[in-house]
Design an enzyme around this catalytic site. Structure first.
Site, PDB file in Angstrom:
ATOM      1  N   HIS A 160       0.821  -1.212   0.000  1.00 61.16           N
ATOM      2  CA  HIS A 160       0.000   0.000   0.000  1.00 61.16           C
ATOM      3  C   HIS A 160       0.854   1.261   0.000  1.00 61.16           C
ATOM      4  CE1 HIS A 160      -3.707   2.015   0.065  1.00 61.16           C
ATOM      5  NE2 HIS A 160      -4.330   1.333   0.991  1.00 61.16           N
ATOM      6  N   THR A 161       2.109   1.146   0.413  1.00 62.82           N
ATOM      7  CA  THR A 161       3.041   2.261   0.319  1.00 62.82           C
ATOM      8  C   THR A 161       3.273   2.668  -1.134  1.00 62.82           C
ATOM      9  OG1 THR A 161       4.187   1.794   2.387  1.00 62.82           O
ATOM     10  CG2 THR A 161       5.470   2.874   0.691  1.00 62.82           C
TER      11      THR A 161
END
Length: 493
Positions: A160-161
């Protein structure tokens, strides 16, 4: 004040022209937050996935590698890893992986007989628990060698980064065959150099005394109700609480033309119909657990994309959120739909997504250590204000192919965190709308009720929508019930 790092490179646009691109290599506050949350809570993995159901024949390893190399050439981020600063005094930054090896990001696996969709969903649930290797770029592809009904599958997962829902789908598209209106080749970016944009930093510092007070006042005024909703506990519910390491994963399918037909009949959006169906499903789930679906019992976080059209190809996070109450207390399906529409419209009219985006922009100027501390506190403090999360991801409208093999379906899968035991991702692809539902293995063993509830509610709303129209406007499939109408039904209204 931390300085921003920029990378100067050249990219080729859709018209075949090369253009200079200036991109920030430091992680933004939200990107850093997702990494911090994963560091803080050993029970979660912050990977976002897209599951592609493919037509056979499965490509050879060499053919697949060629397809993936196309995406790697297109997105420099796929060759970069995250570098942490000592003591996290500065924001983490993206840096080129000097030992990048495409083979490190490809895994081949096989399902046990009968290799059906149930086995594939179990594999997806397992993949959602596996953390990505921080020593390498934060993505991988899992090839499922064989699936029933003469198919195979591909699971594309990224941290998700690196991506949000929309850019996660963009990542998968970059591996696919080029559409007829797209350029057939992408030239690799030219040589790049990192430098500190000092004039930009100085200009920003000079403007701060004038910008911050004005932005802060407006943002606090709009965002206060959102923050209050996030921290104010709701009534006790089995939907919120500690989560374990294992996951469950199910899907619900519907046809996008049917959802549009419902929206047109009642003057609402596709997103409104999806949220209303989710509300009905949660109502059914709570009743099956012996809990009363009362008003004010369930707040849902609805991420809102802040991505502009020209940023579709960028792999990063550009999301904000709203936190409305789900109308689970309403029994009538049409009334529930209209109330869901009104609540979402009210939250949008307040400017809540824009206010959250402003907060993230301001947070970008704060010390990275402070931003990380905020996210650690959010992970440590038991939140009881939000019990569900649902995100709507607009996917490709056209049919995709990979190595000449047709992409039959796409399933979205997202992680769970912050004591929210069930999350739902909604992905449109061609004429399908698929709900990917992730649940905690120990505390949400019955998420099949959510899947069946969504499908049932859309069928019920479709029946109501068609009941309000003259029969001559519909072309129905002979011998099928109202819940089984296909895209042959025409919306002439």
């Amino acid at each position: 004040m931390q300085q921003r790092q920029f990378v100067q490179s050249w990219e080729t646009d859709r018209g075949g022209c090369r253009r200079q691109v200036l991109t920030m290599t430091e992680l933004g506050p939200l990107d850093t937050g997702f990494m911090t949350m994963e560091d803080t809570d050993r029970h979660i993995s912050m990977g976002i996935g897209t599951v592609a159901i493919m037509a056979r024949p499965r490509p050879s390893r060499g053919e697949l590698r060629t397809c993936l190399a196309r995406g790697v050439e297109r997105h420099r981020r796929l060759r970069q890893r995250v570098r942490r600063a000592p003591l996290d005094l500065k924001a983490p930054a993206w840096e080129d992986d000097p030992n990048f090896d495409l083979g490190h990001h490809i895994r081949w696996t096989a399902l046990p007989d009968p290799a059906d969709e149930s086995a594939l969903r179990e594999l997806v649930a397992t993949e959602l628990t596996e953390r990505l290797d921080r020593d390498h770029p934060l993505w991988e592809v899992v090839v499922v060698d064989r699936l029933s009904d003469d198919r195979w599958a591909l699971i594309v997962k990224a941290h998700h980064t690196m991506v949000d829902g929309i850019s996660g789908v963009t990542l998968f598209e970059s591996f696919c065959d080029a559409a007829e209106d797209e350029p057939r080749g992408w030239r690799a970016p030219g040589r790049t150099r990192s430098y500190t944009s000092l004039p930009r930093v100085v200009a920003g510092v000079i403007r701060l005394p004038y910008i911050v007070p004005r932005v802060t006042v407006g943002t606090v005024r709009i965002l206060a109700p959102v923050l209050l909703a996030a921290v104010t506990p709701v009534a006790e519910s089995s939907l919120n609480g500690p989560i374990g390491r294992q996951r469950r994963y199910v899907v619900a399918r519907t046809l996008l033309p049917q959802v549009r037909e419902i929206g047109a009949a009642f003057g609402v959006t596709v997103n409104d119909v999806a949220v209303a169906a989710i509300a009905a499903a949660y109502r059914r789930l709570l009743l099956s657990r012996g809990e009363e679906p009362t008003a004010g019992k369930l707040r849902i976080m609805v991420p809102v994309s802040m991505r502009t059209a020209n940023a579709k190809e960028v792999l990063d996070n550009r999301v904000s959120a709203m936190i409305p109450y789900l109308p689970i207390e309403i029994e009538d399906p049409v009334e529930r739909l209209l109330v869901a529409h009104q609540r979402i419209a009210r939250h949008r009219s307040r400017g809540e997504p824009e206010a959250e985006a402003s907060v993230l922009r301001v947070a970008g100027w704060l010390p990275s250590g402070f931003v990380g501390l905020v996210f650690r506190l959010a992970s440590w403090i038991p939140q009881r204000g939000v019990g569900a999360l649902a995100t709507n991801i607009p996917g490709p409208r056209h049919q995709l192919s990979l190595g000449g093999r047709e992409v039959l379906e796409m399933w979205p899968c997202i992680p769970i965190a912050l004591r929210v035991r069930i999350t739902i991702a909604i992905l449109s692809y061609a004429e399908r709308l698929t709900f990917g539902i992730t649940g905690d293995y120990d505390t949400a063993p019955d998420i099949d009720v959510i899947a069946s509830g969504i499908a049932t509610e859309i069928a019920v709303l479709l029946a109501h929508a068609r009941g309000r129209r003259p029969p001559r406007r519909l072309v129905l499939v002979p011998g099928r019930g109202v819940g089984s109408h296909t895209s042959q039904s025409r919306n002439i209204r």
